[in-house]
Design an enzyme around this catalytic site. Structure first.
Site, PDB file in Angstrom:
ATOM      1  CB  THR A   1     129.539  29.959  62.655  1.00  0.00           C
ATOM      2  OG1 THR A   1     130.658  29.986  63.513  1.00  0.00           O
ATOM      3  CG2 THR A   1     129.982  30.133  61.223  1.00  0.00           C
TER       4      THR A   1
ATOM      5  N   GLY B   1     131.550  24.967  64.498  1.00  0.00           N
ATOM      6  CA  GLY B   1     132.940  24.725  64.887  1.00  0.00           C
ATOM      7  C   GLY B   1     133.508  23.544  64.103  1.00  0.00           C
TER       8      GLY B   1
HETATM    9  O1  DON Z   1     136.096  29.376  62.130  1.00  0.00           O
HETATM   10  C1  DON Z   1     135.737  28.430  62.809  1.00  0.00           C
HETATM   11  O2  DON Z   1     135.903  27.268  62.491  1.00  0.00           O
HETATM   12  C2  DON Z   1     134.972  28.687  64.104  1.00  0.00           C
HETATM   13  N1  DON Z   1     135.302  29.979  64.644  1.00  0.00           N
HETATM   14  C3  DON Z   1     133.522  28.581  63.829  1.00  0.00           C
HETATM   15  C4  DON Z   1     132.704  28.687  65.087  1.00  0.00           C
HETATM   16  C5  DON Z   1     131.393  28.076  64.883  1.00  0.00           C
HETATM   17  O3  DON Z   1     131.062  27.536  63.862  1.00  0.00           O
HETATM   18  C6  DON Z   1     130.500  28.075  66.009  1.00  0.00           C
HETATM   19  N2  DON Z   1     129.141  27.878  65.527  1.00  0.00           N
HETATM   20  N3  DON Z   1     128.281  27.223  65.769  1.00  0.00           N
END
Ligand code: DON
Length: 652
Positions: free
Chosen positions: A459, A550
């Site tokens: 992300t 996440g």
């Molecule tokens: O929307 C969410 O919470 C996850 N799909 C985010 C994924 C994420 O942050 C991975 N990154 N490092």
């Protein structure tokens, strides 16, 4: 605009004469000759991006890149070209090159009275800053940065995913834009279970069936349509040029691409064709990555608007490919997709106000419930790293994440008791159950939802403030790094369906949650942890931040917020500060190296906490801006956990 070749030659001559700070990871604070990038900042540690294990989100390793690598990249034709194109866009505003710069780079912060953009890629920050220089506002800059990241930060920057944007205008009004992906009409609650009824993680890790209906292009168009000032084509164009002309890969990004091409993307020929080095050899730092198919899609979006994506040839291309590969997204799903403007979640804490994202993000709720509990526990009177502070932070995080698991999902499909969850009264009730000497049991606290008996990177977050004090906090994602691995019409599709609860009714002591609010239903948005946030003080803008990671995201963002609002840290210190995480289940706290002394960690273990020590700088990536409303001064601090990141201000 001058012909590209001519601009490239001029730029090459000028920027190779730019004085650089040596060796420390910091760029020079001196203004380079006219036409060259100025107001630069930034250190650039290298990071290995990898698809991480389910129980260890966002694991990264680091090494320092010497400062000179940032702009010595102007030796590389594509970097020269792109920087020049952005410079040309900037000069189109007709500002004098001789004007005294309103920008200085202090120790690792970029200080500016004309606006700052901080993102995971310095060229994307440059694209946003070019919009500010051109007379655009923070929303124009944010949209340009988001499109540019889709090119330069392919693991998470996207047009094939979704996210959340918080906008706070200088007049104090604020709103949020929800452009989270949705479940396709053909999805079902149990579609990711195997024949034995077990969750099949691989089904949402990659491939055509892992993708939700993308929301990014509609979301950015909504933000721009409601609040932008520049023409749409202008804000998309930097990304078009970056994709068509190419840009110089940093060594870490080259390594990351080699790795992902050999693994996740290897099953998808169009993905290998897009991101593999032509001829099949390995990318090295300094190579030029061109993305002509992505450039074509972006150019269509620039020229036709978002309908090119949702009802035009891009939609056709997605639906044809989906049908060919047993995917779920149809032309009707794309045509029906709408971004939604929603009220922010708001709360107060220690004299500050938080403007955060509501459902289908859990971020605002988790952060507010955490902060309200910390306030009830009078955290402001404590030191950041002593055993009691850390014990209390883990206990309140445990409780906030339990309510995330219990209640949170898409508000268009479920009743969520949000007002109570973010109330001071509820926080006081929760902290009454905290034992100051012993860790609680997550299983005991959450037994009402546990069935008797994993999210991963990637992300990206960016922050923007303009000269007038308008602010944008944006986090968007493909879910895992490089999403589903599938490239269609030139761009990577998300694997966001994995954020739904995959086994209805089944909540275990690991990562699985099965509560009803986040079970798959056609048209529903999957629950997110993304937590873009804007903090104000006395009604004035103070902090813009957010992060990937996440389920660790709300805790990462709070670490920065607490640093600035409670622990008296400057922005750089708050961004650098080691981070910790607890998410109710698994009942284990993770702490970045340096969070606490060995004695404090031992004390926490004696209290009953399970503690996993993580490498330094392994949690999150919080590109942040601190604002002083009295002097209209923005300070940008990129997060050194991200190797290509950078803060940029508009060139004068
Ligand atoms: O929307 C969410 O919470 C996850 N799909 C985010 C994924 C994420 O942050 C991975 N990154 N490092």
């Amino acid at each position: 605009m001058a012909p590209i070749a001519q601009i490239v030659r001029q730029q090459h001559t000028q920027t190779t004469e730019t004085p650089m700070a040596e060796g420390t990871g910091l760029l020079a604070t001196r203004r380079p000759p006219s036409g060259a990038p100025s107001g630069t900042v930034v250190s650039s540690p290298a990071r290995r991006h990898s698809r991480t294990e389910r129980d260890a989100p966002d694991r990264r390793s680091f090494s320092l890149i010497p400062a000179a690598s940032m702009y010595t990249s102007v030796d590389r034709p594509s970097a020269v070209c792109v920087l020049t194109l952005l410079a040309a866009l900037t000069t189109a505003c007709g500002r004098s090159a001789d004007r005294v710069p309103a920008t200085t780079a202090t120790a690792e912060e970029l200080v500016s009275t004309t606006g700052v953009v901080v993102s995971a890629h310095h060229l994307a920050s440059e694209a946003g800053a070019a919009m500010l220089a051109k007379g655009g506002n923070a929303i124009d800059a944010a949209v340009a940065t988001a499109f540019a990241l889709a090119v330069t930060h392919p693991s998470a920057g996207n047009i094939g995913g979704g996210g959340f944007m918080i906008i706070r205008l200088a007049d104090g009004t604020a709103t949020t834009i929800d452009y989270r992906e949705k479940a396709p009409a053909a999805s079902t609650p149990t579609m990711y279970l195997d024949a034995k009824g077990m969750i099949a993680p691989a089904a949402t890790d990659s491939g055509w069936r892992a993708a939700g209906v993308p929301g990014t292009v509609r979301g950015l168009a909504m933000a721009h349509g409601k609040f932008g000032r520049l023409p749409w084509a202008d804000v998309v164009m930097p990304a078009v040029l970056l994709a068509e002309q190419g840009f110089a890969l940093s060594a870490p990004l080259a390594t990351e691409l080699n790795s992902v091409v050999a693994t996740l993307l290897a099953s998808f020929p169009a993905s290998v064709a897009a991101y593999g080095k032509p001829g099949g050899s390995k990318w090295v730092g300094g190579d030029t990555l061109r993305l002509p198919q992505l450039g074509r899609a972006l150019r269509a979006i620039a020229e036709v608007g978002p309908d090119a994506f949702y009802t035009g040839w891009i939609a056709d291309s997605i639906s044809v490919q989906m049908r060919a590969h047993r995917g779920l997204i149809s032309r009707a799903d794309l045509a029906a997709y709408k971004a939604v403007e929603r009220e922010p979640v708001r709360g107060t804490f220690n004299g500050y106000e938080l403007i955060a994202m509501g459902p289908p993000s859990s971020g605002g709720m988790v952060m507010m419930l955490t902060l309200n509990q910390l306030e009830a526990l009078q955290i402001a009177s404590r030191k950041r790293s002593d055993a009691m502070t850390l014990h209390l932070r883990l206990e309140v995080a445990r409780r906030a994440y339990l309510d995330r698991a219990r209640w949170m999902g898409d508000p268009d499909f479920s009743e969520i008791p949000l007002a109570r969850l973010v109330s001071k009264e509820y926080a006081r009730e929760l902290v009454a159950g905290i034992d100051t000497q012993h860790a609680s049991s997550s299983a005991e606290l959450g037994k009402d939802i546990l069935t008797p008996a994993t999210e991963t990177p990637h992300t990206t977050h960016f922050s923007v403030v303009d000269a007038a004090g308008n602010a944008v906090s944006n986090t968007y994602t493909l879910e895992n790094g490089y999403g589903s691995g599938v490239v269609v019409a030139g761009f990577l599709l998300n694997n966001e369906m994995g954020d739904f609860n995959k086994k209805p009714g089944y909540t275990d002591q690991g990562w699985a949650i099965g509560t009803p609010a986040n079970v798959i239903v056609p048209g529903k948005r999957m629950l997110s942890s993304m937590s873009p946030v804007i903090v104000t003080q006395g009604g004035a803008l103070r902090l813009v931040t957010g992060s990937p990671g996440g389920r660790t995201i709300p805790n990462t963002v709070l670490n920065v917020v607490l640093g600035v609002t409670v622990f008296g840290e400057g922005l750089r210190a708050a961004v650098d500060a080691p981070r910790l995480h607890h998410q109710w289940m698994p009942d284990t706290a993770s702490v970045e190296a340096g969070t606490a002394t060995p004695e404090v960690l031992a004390a926490l273990r004696t209290m009953g906490h399970q503690i996993r020590e993580e490498p330094a700088r392994s949690q999150g990536d919080a590109h942040s801006i601190l604002y002083d409303a009295a002097t209209h001064t923005a300070r940008g601090a990129n997060d050194k956990r991200s190797p290509d990141s950078g803060a940029r201000a508009p060139r004068q």
